[in-house]
Design a protein around this motif. Sequence first.
Motif, PDB file in Angstrom:
ATOM      1  N   LYS A 103     -45.319  40.253  58.970  1.00 26.02           N
ATOM      2  CA  LYS A 103     -44.854  40.986  60.142  1.00 26.02           C
ATOM      3  C   LYS A 103     -44.054  42.227  59.767  1.00 26.02           C
ATOM      4  O   LYS A 103     -43.990  43.183  60.539  1.00 26.02           O
ATOM      5  CB  LYS A 103     -44.013  40.061  61.034  1.00 26.02           C
ATOM      6  N   GLN A 104     -43.444  42.236  58.581  1.00 25.33           N
ATOM      7  CA  GLN A 104     -42.724  43.427  58.127  1.00 25.33           C
ATOM      8  C   GLN A 104     -43.685  44.500  57.625  1.00 25.33           C
ATOM      9  O   GLN A 104     -43.435  45.691  57.783  1.00 25.33           O
ATOM     10  CB  GLN A 104     -41.741  43.054  57.015  1.00 25.33           C
ATOM     11  N   ILE A 105     -44.785  44.082  57.019  1.00 27.74           N
ATOM     12  CA  ILE A 105     -45.748  45.031  56.467  1.00 27.74           C
ATOM     13  C   ILE A 105     -46.620  45.643  57.555  1.00 27.74           C
ATOM     14  O   ILE A 105     -46.916  46.850  57.539  1.00 27.74           O
ATOM     15  CB  ILE A 105     -46.632  44.342  55.409  1.00 27.74           C
ATOM     16  N   GLU A 106     -47.032  44.845  58.517  1.00 31.17           N
ATOM     17  CA  GLU A 106     -48.038  45.275  59.496  1.00 31.17           C
ATOM     18  C   GLU A 106     -47.685  46.562  60.238  1.00 31.17           C
ATOM     19  O   GLU A 106     -48.538  47.426  60.403  1.00 31.17           O
ATOM     20  CB  GLU A 106     -48.327  44.133  60.475  1.00 31.17           C
ATOM     21  N   PRO A 107     -46.439  46.763  60.694  1.00 28.83           N
ATOM     22  CA  PRO A 107     -46.159  48.011  61.426  1.00 28.83           C
ATOM     23  C   PRO A 107     -46.220  49.266  60.549  1.00 28.83           C
ATOM     24  O   PRO A 107     -46.297  50.382  61.088  1.00 28.83           O
ATOM     25  CB  PRO A 107     -44.726  47.799  61.951  1.00 28.83           C
ATOM     26  N   LEU A 108     -46.193  49.108  59.236  1.00 30.10           N
ATOM     27  CA  LEU A 108     -46.134  50.258  58.345  1.00 30.10           C
ATOM     28  C   LEU A 108     -47.509  50.717  57.872  1.00 30.10           C
ATOM     29  O   LEU A 108     -47.625  51.750  57.214  1.00 30.10           O
ATOM     30  CB  LEU A 108     -45.248  49.933  57.139  1.00 30.10           C
ATOM     31  N   LEU A 109     -48.548  49.951  58.194  1.00 31.02           N
ATOM     32  CA  LEU A 109     -49.912  50.333  57.849  1.00 31.02           C
ATOM     33  C   LEU A 109     -50.731  50.444  59.126  1.00 31.02           C
ATOM     34  O   LEU A 109     -50.347  49.948  60.180  1.00 31.02           O
ATOM     35  CB  LEU A 109     -50.532  49.296  56.904  1.00 31.02           C
ATOM     36  N   ASP A 110     -51.890  51.092  59.015  1.00 34.38           N
ATOM     37  CA  ASP A 110     -52.778  51.280  60.157  1.00 34.38           C
ATOM     38  C   ASP A 110     -53.901  50.256  60.068  1.00 34.38           C
ATOM     39  O   ASP A 110     -54.684  50.260  59.113  1.00 34.38           O
ATOM     40  CB  ASP A 110     -53.344  52.706  60.137  1.00 34.38           C
ATOM     41  N   PHE A 111     -53.983  49.374  61.069  1.00 31.81           N
ATOM     42  CA  PHE A 111     -55.006  48.334  61.078  1.00 31.81           C
ATOM     43  C   PHE A 111     -56.158  48.646  62.029  1.00 31.81           C
ATOM     44  O   PHE A 111     -57.068  47.835  62.181  1.00 31.81           O
ATOM     45  CB  PHE A 111     -54.376  46.983  61.450  1.00 31.81           C
ATOM     46  N   ASP A 112     -56.145  49.824  62.650  1.00 29.38           N
ATOM     47  CA  ASP A 112     -57.153  50.151  63.656  1.00 29.38           C
ATOM     48  C   ASP A 112     -57.889  51.462  63.411  1.00 29.38           C
ATOM     49  O   ASP A 112     -58.859  51.754  64.101  1.00 29.38           O
ATOM     50  CB  ASP A 112     -56.500  50.220  65.050  1.00 29.38           C
ATOM     51  N   GLY A 113     -57.449  52.285  62.473  1.00 29.03           N
ATOM     52  CA  GLY A 113     -58.016  53.607  62.286  1.00 29.03           C
ATOM     53  C   GLY A 113     -59.313  53.585  61.501  1.00 29.03           C
ATOM     54  O   GLY A 113     -59.951  52.539  61.315  1.00 29.03           O
ATOM     55  N   PRO A 114     -59.734  54.753  61.015  1.00 31.05           N
ATOM     56  CA  PRO A 114     -61.001  54.846  60.287  1.00 31.05           C
ATOM     57  C   PRO A 114     -60.990  54.107  58.950  1.00 31.05           C
ATOM     58  O   PRO A 114     -62.041  53.782  58.408  1.00 31.05           O
ATOM     59  CB  PRO A 114     -61.176  56.354  60.075  1.00 31.05           C
TER      60      PRO A 114
END
Length: 427
Positions: A103-114
């Motif tokens: 949960k700490q990592i997820e907001p700092l990366l893009d999981f929906d982009g190209p």
Amino acid sequence: MTDILDELHWRGLIALSTDEEALRAALAAGPVTYYCGFDPTAPSLHIGNLVQILTVRRLQLAGNDPLALVGGATGLIGDPKMTAERTLNDRDTVAGWVERIRKQIEPLLDFDGPHPARMVNNLDWTAQLSAIDFLRDIGKHFRVSRMLSKETVSARLGSEQGISFTEFSYQILQGMDYLELHRRYGCVLQTGGSDQWGNLTSGVDLIHRVERRSVHAVATPLVTKADGTKFGKTEIGTVWLDPEMTSPYAFFQFWMNADDRDVIGYLKVFSFRDRDEIGSLEQELVQRPAARGAQRALAEDVTSLVHGADETAKVVAASRALFGMGALEELDAGTLKAALDEAGAPELQAGEELPTYVDLFMSAGLVDSRSAARRAIGDGGAYVNNVRLDPGTAADARAQRDELLHGRWLVLRRGKRTVGGVEIGPA
């Protein structure tokens, strides 16, 4: 963006690499699938881990496909430390930490982009692996002489504590992670800290032996402080990403307190400001160091990344209010408590009558003696909740319970810059 390796070099983020020219060619032909691992050996990541997360994000912004590995398996063992064996945590504890760190990592990366990120857990491919299969399929490719040459292993072998077979085997597990991710997702690059270099190259060597393919590893340098103290440590300990372990206010203040000699380097590593922006802040630092513009930009950027813009706005408001540039009454209780905890506000027990202002300034450590407190009040330089105490009458007066912010706190200030406070217990 410039070539991503040139960008990482400019930011001081490449300490070691396996074959940089081959990696440069692979990135130019991209996209490249790459990974970085994070072990749940504590309930939270800290700001040292943030170097790796933001490096992963930079590679993603350059058009590559990241895998963020949270080590549900390797976290049960722990990467060997230079000093002593790690304490092994039980499976339920580690599983809980895996979820917290995800949960700490997820907001700092893009999981929906190209180039969407993917979270992976190495427990998925180790949980069902038998010891015999592990030794036959993976262990046979490792040479003990090479394993012994790893810096951490050699240091521990020469110490009184020695090293257990459990921690000695860690590099085999990390090497297996790289092989598994190479097979599952075509991963050809692993990133990590320079203290992980032996573990990173274990995976590179394993893939070469098993798959007859060349893959890459890049290590970032360990971030240091100019004064020689350890980066990421304060008087109260490690600076964590979890707001319950390090409050957003304390987190913000850590960056605000960055040494002038360090702050530009930190901006390169921890912010996404470009060369022109950082160059301007560097020029301002030289011309007006007292303004601390570079530190403020750093603190706002990193706190917003980790805790969000709304929490950062609360912290900034609290910082201003403590020094008389905002309304203390508008601060929520949590933010005010964090700010005063950072200032070292003691908790005092009191009955119906509260202490005198002189005693409060003494208790808060803002003066060295009662006579110094009387002088500060008499000179008109003593403030309670940003209201100046009457120089003629306040020295012998007592604080009143209706002055307590949120029924608990008083903010005390001597002059413009010396701030403290006290927490008053119930009557």
